[in-house]
Design a protein around this motif. Structure first.
Motif, PDB file in Angstrom:
ATOM      1  N   PHE A 153       0.826  -1.205   0.000  1.00 25.09           N
ATOM      2  CA  PHE A 153       0.000   0.000   0.000  1.00 25.09           C
ATOM      3  C   PHE A 153       0.859   1.255   0.000  1.00 25.09           C
ATOM      4  N   ALA A 154       1.992   1.213   0.693  1.00 29.16           N
ATOM      5  CA  ALA A 154       2.917   2.350   0.648  1.00 29.16           C
ATOM      6  C   ALA A 154       3.466   2.544  -0.759  1.00 29.16           C
ATOM      7  N   THR A 155       3.720   1.448  -1.448  1.00 33.20           N
ATOM      8  CA  THR A 155       4.217   1.529  -2.824  1.00 33.20           C
ATOM      9  C   THR A 155       3.151   2.104  -3.750  1.00 33.20           C
ATOM     10  N   PHE A 156       1.910   1.669  -3.598  1.00 32.08           N
ATOM     11  CA  PHE A 156       0.841   2.223  -4.428  1.00 32.08           C
ATOM     12  C   PHE A 156       0.652   3.716  -4.157  1.00 32.08           C
ATOM     13  N   ALA A 157       0.811   4.134  -2.894  1.00 34.87           N
ATOM     14  CA  ALA A 157       0.686   5.560  -2.576  1.00 34.87           C
ATOM     15  C   ALA A 157       1.794   6.360  -3.255  1.00 34.87           C
ATOM     16  N   ALA A 158       3.014   5.825  -3.245  1.00 35.47           N
ATOM     17  CA  ALA A 158       4.126   6.502  -3.925  1.00 35.47           C
ATOM     18  C   ALA A 158       3.902   6.537  -5.433  1.00 35.47           C
ATOM     19  N   ALA A 159       3.335   5.463  -5.981  1.00 36.29           N
ATOM     20  CA  ALA A 159       3.039   5.435  -7.418  1.00 36.29           C
ATOM     21  C   ALA A 159       1.960   6.454  -7.772  1.00 36.29           C
ATOM     22  N   ASP A 160       0.968   6.610  -6.897  1.00 36.53           N
ATOM     23  CA  ASP A 160      -0.082   7.607  -7.145  1.00 36.53           C
ATOM     24  C   ASP A 160       0.500   9.015  -7.137  1.00 36.53           C
ATOM     25  N   VAL A 323       6.743  13.128 -19.894  1.00 37.99           N
ATOM     26  CA  VAL A 323       5.354  12.732 -19.651  1.00 37.99           C
ATOM     27  C   VAL A 323       5.027  11.453 -20.405  1.00 37.99           C
ATOM     28  N   VAL A 324       5.342  11.426 -21.693  1.00 31.58           N
ATOM     29  CA  VAL A 324       5.018  10.261 -22.524  1.00 31.58           C
ATOM     30  C   VAL A 324       5.747   9.015 -22.021  1.00 31.58           C
ATOM     31  N   GLY A 325       7.054   9.146 -21.778  1.00 26.51           N
ATOM     32  CA  GLY A 325       7.827   7.997 -21.319  1.00 26.51           C
ATOM     33  C   GLY A 325       7.379   7.499 -19.964  1.00 26.51           C
ATOM     34  N   SER A 326       7.095   8.416 -19.045  1.00 27.44           N
ATOM     35  CA  SER A 326       6.681   8.015 -17.702  1.00 27.44           C
ATOM     36  C   SER A 326       5.332   7.312 -17.721  1.00 27.44           C
ATOM     37  N   ARG A 327       4.410   7.806 -18.523  1.00 25.23           N
ATOM     38  CA  ARG A 327       3.090   7.166 -18.579  1.00 25.23           C
ATOM     39  C   ARG A 327       3.181   5.765 -19.164  1.00 25.23           C
ATOM     40  N   ARG A 328       4.037   5.579 -20.135  1.00 25.00           N
ATOM     41  CA  ARG A 328       4.188   4.232 -20.711  1.00 25.00           C
ATOM     42  C   ARG A 328       4.775   3.271 -19.684  1.00 25.00           C
ATOM     43  N   VAL A 329       5.736   3.751 -18.916  1.00 23.10           N
ATOM     44  CA  VAL A 329       6.351   2.890 -17.903  1.00 23.10           C
ATOM     45  C   VAL A 329       5.374   2.605 -16.781  1.00 23.10           C
ATOM     46  N   LEU A 330       4.626   3.620 -16.361  1.00 23.24           N
ATOM     47  CA  LEU A 330       3.657   3.425 -15.279  1.00 23.24           C
ATOM     48  C   LEU A 330       2.533   2.470 -15.676  1.00 23.24           C
ATOM     49  N   ALA A 331       2.287   2.317 -16.972  1.00 25.75           N
ATOM     50  CA  ALA A 331       1.240   1.397 -17.419  1.00 25.75           C
ATOM     51  C   ALA A 331       1.547  -0.034 -16.988  1.00 25.75           C
ATOM     52  N   ASP A 332       2.821  -0.404 -16.957  1.00 24.65           N
ATOM     53  CA  ASP A 332       3.189  -1.752 -16.515  1.00 24.65           C
ATOM     54  C   ASP A 332       2.775  -1.970 -15.056  1.00 24.65           C
TER      55      ASP A 332
END
Length: 378
Positions: A153-160, A323-332
């Motif tokens: 949950f801490a990891t998901f909060a950091a990802a958010d 922005v583009v690169g980060s969103r593609r990586v975050l999709a994983d």
């Protein structure tokens, strides 16, 4: 040319030794401050930045002082230095190393005061890069922090928080034509995860309990072969799920036969050892599956953080490319999070301490412990 001041601001900025060559944004900061000191009315053209946007503490303090002081009369400002003295006095409360000579240096090095808004945009872009990198670094550190009571949950909060930072960048830096960001180097492998005996034991226990309880395993479609750290274990999970989805008989022998058909019985993987691995049950498939998926989430989050850090560390990457690169990586990571939500909202997991009695293998007495590492070649 003035040099980058050290954290200790007590000395004259012009006299400090140079430890690292100044980056381009340092000169953009000097140019903006020089423009505002020379023509204070240019502050109305400056948007998108604040004192914390500057990479240099003294520059940020000086910008704050310029913003706080009422703009002088242009004619009076051209005749005397009273406004400059007031700005310097206010800035020195936060950066004692500032001097009147440094302010005059800033004015001298400014190419064109009318370009103040362009200098501010450069500072904004670099601050956005630093902010994104800080969020990515925090995600990677959180994902590998073994002291957290609820790391997932801490990891998901950091990802958010990282995703919100990316959305903020997207709103401030409109899209433009251009290539995608250069792919970063592969993130460093987490040797702890790949070689930890505890990790391998959990994968073996999942395979054994899933073989004993194929009906439970058939419901675990949220777990994939990519979540395993050991290739053989991933292959055996594929064998198990293939048998259950075909409605075929499932036991250690049928799994062994399926493994042979899929070419898993290579040198060093003996059939007897594989049968021993599949016989050692404890707990439930759901429990071990969630453990494996959680490790996969944390491992992926760490890799996502490192990859976005690499994007941000490349000075040739524009804010929109970030922005583009980060969103593609975050999709994983988002895809894994979706599977985690499916797993955690399905049938409650059963820990080994509350494990129901496992079904005995077709041949021989039931096992209650996992086979040792030496039972199977990795």
């Amino acid at each position: 040319m003035p040099r980058t001041p050290a954290p200790n601001e007590d000395d004259d900025l012009d006299d400090l030794p140079e430890t690292h060559p100044p980056q381009p944004v340092y000169y953009a900061e000097q140019a903006l401050l020089g423009a505002l000191l020379l023509e204070p009315h240019r502050l109305a053209d400056v948007t998108g930045i604040e004192p914390g946007s500057f990479s240099n503490h003294a520059h940020g303090a000086l910008f704050a002082a310029i913003c706080d002081q009422p703009a002088p009369d242009p004619v009076q400002h051209a005749k005397d230095t009273s406004w400059l003295n007031a700005v310097l006095a206010a800035a020195r409360e936060q950066a004692r190393g500032l001097t009147a000579s440094y302010l005059h240096t800033l004015i001298q090095v400014c190419p064109w005061p009318r370009h103040a808004s362009a200098y501010a945009r450069m500072i904004e872009a670099e601050h956005a890069r630093r902010t994104l990198r800080a969020h990515a670094e925090r995600l990677a550190l959180t994902a590998r922090d073994v002291t957290l009571p609820q790391p997932i949950f801490a990891t998901f909060a950091a990802a958010d928080a990282l995703a919100r930072c990316v959305d903020d960048l997207a709103a401030r830096f409109p899209p433009h034509s251009g290539s995608l960001p250069r792919p970063p180097a592969p993130p460093p492998e987490d040797a702890h995860d790949g070689n930890d005996e505890e990790v391998l034991d959990e994968e073996r226990l999942l395979l054994a309990t899933a073989t004993a309880h194929p009906a439970d395993a058939e419901q675990m479609r949220w777990l994939t072969v990519h979540d395993f750290t050991h290739p053989l274990h991933a292959g055996l999970w594929q064998c198990l799920t293939a048998l259950t989805r075909r409605g075929a008989a499932v036991d250690p022998v049928t799994v062994l036969w399926e493994a042979q058909q899929r070419g898993l019985l290579t040198a060093g993987v003996e059939p007897a050892h594989l049968l021993g691995l599949l016989a050692g049950t404890a707990g439930s498939p759901q429990y071990w599956g969630e453990r494996i998926l959680q490790r996969a989430v944390l491992r992926t989050a760490q890799g996502v953080g490192h990859r976005i850090e690499a994007f941000a560390d490349d000075p040739a990457t524009t804010p929109y490319q970030l922005v583009v690169g980060s969103r593609r990586v975050l999709a994983d990571l988002h895809a894994l999070r979706t599977r985690w939500n499916h797993a955690s909202t399905s049938a409650p997991s059963t820990s080994p301490a509350r494990a129901r009695a496992s079904a005995p293998p077709r041949a021989g007495p039931p096992r209650t412990t996992a086979p040792s590492a030496s039972r199977i070649s990795r």
